[in-house]
Scaffold this active site. Sequence first.
Site, mmCIF file in Angstrom:
data_model
loop_
_atom_site.group_PDB
_atom_site.id
_atom_site.type_symbol
_atom_site.label_atom_id
_atom_site.label_comp_id
_atom_site.label_asym_id
_atom_site.label_seq_id
_atom_site.Cartn_x
_atom_site.Cartn_y
_atom_site.Cartn_z
ATOM 1 N N GLY A 213 0.570 -8.080 -5.228
ATOM 2 C CA GLY A 213 -1.062 -7.322 -5.141
ATOM 3 C C GLY A 213 -1.225 -6.721 -4.074
ATOM 4 C CB THR A 214 -2.574 -3.306 -3.517
ATOM 5 O OG1 THR A 214 -3.384 -3.115 -4.705
ATOM 6 C CG2 THR A 214 -1.124 -3.223 -3.902
ATOM 7 C CB THR A 215 -6.965 -2.905 -1.837
ATOM 8 O OG1 THR A 215 -5.740 -2.032 -1.675
ATOM 9 C CG2 THR A 215 -7.960 -2.775 -0.576
ATOM 10 C CB ALA B 23 -0.207 0.280 -3.895
ATOM 11 C CE LYS C 157 -4.060 -6.684 -7.254
ATOM 12 N NZ LYS C 157 -4.250 -5.384 -6.520
#
Length: 271
Positions: free
Chosen positions: A50-52, A225, A83
Site C-alpha cells: 500500500g502506498t500513500t 505508486a 487502506k
Amino acid sequence: MTADPSGRLPAAYFAPGSSSFTEFLQAYAPTLMPDSTHAPSSVQVDAPHGTTIVSLTYNGGVLVAGDRRATMGNLIASHTMKKVFLTDDYSSVGIAGTAGVAIEMVRLFQVELEHYEKIEGDRLSLQGKANRLASMIRGNLGMAIQGLAVVPLFAGFDLDTGKGRMFSYDVTGGCYEEHQYHSVGSGSLFARGALKKLWRSGMSQDDAVRVIVEALYDAADDDSATGGPDPGRRIWPNVAILDAEGSRFVTDVEIEAVVETVVRARREGDA
C-alpha cells in the site's frame, strides 16, 4: 489450545492477568500471532504494498485518507485496495507498507481495542491506543528487517481534549504525535507539500475533505505508486472522519462531487 471435552472454555480464559488480547494470545496461543512465523533471511518476498496515506486536523476533528492503488514491484497489484480502516468508534488507521501484514495487524488491533473495552468496561485513551499499536509494530520488527514492513498512520478524536490527534510510526515501533497534517507512504513527500500550502487553522470539515483530496491528487501526479481518483472506473479515495460524533467514512457520492470540483478548478486554472 486444547479444547475442553465438556465444552467449557479452558481455564486460561478465566485466569487473572492483563486486559491486552495480544498478550493473552502470546501466552496461550502464540502460533496465532501475526509475527509467529518468519521467512528465511535469504528469501525476498515480493508482496503487494500500500502506498500513500494522508491525515489532517480541522475545526472539530481529524481526517484520514488513502488512495486505492497497491503495487508489487513495477506492477499495479490492485486498483481498489482499501487502506483506511475504522479501528473503533473514535479512531482510524491508514496503512502503508506490506499489505497482507498490515491488514492482519489492523484486524488484531481492532480486536485488541474491543477486548480491552469488554474487560475493563471503558475505552483506552487515545494515547493508550497509539501506544498499543506501537508495541504491535515493534513485534513485527523481524519481518520488517526482511522487507515486510508496516508503517501505519493512526488518528482519532480525543474525548478528553475534544480535539483530533494523529500519530506516525517507524518500523521499530517508535510513536510520534504529529500536528496539523502528516502523510506516509511513497507519495507522502508530494502530498505533504500540497498540505503545507493548503492547510489552514480552523478549517471546516468540507474544506478539510477537499484539501485531503487535493493532496492525494498531487501525490498521484508525481508518484507512480499512488493512484489518483479514477472517474472511468468510479474509484475514489477512502476518507474517514473522526469527530465528537464518532468515526465514519465519507460516502463515494460525496467524494465524487469533491473530485469533480477539484478537477474542474484545475482545468479552469490551466485554461
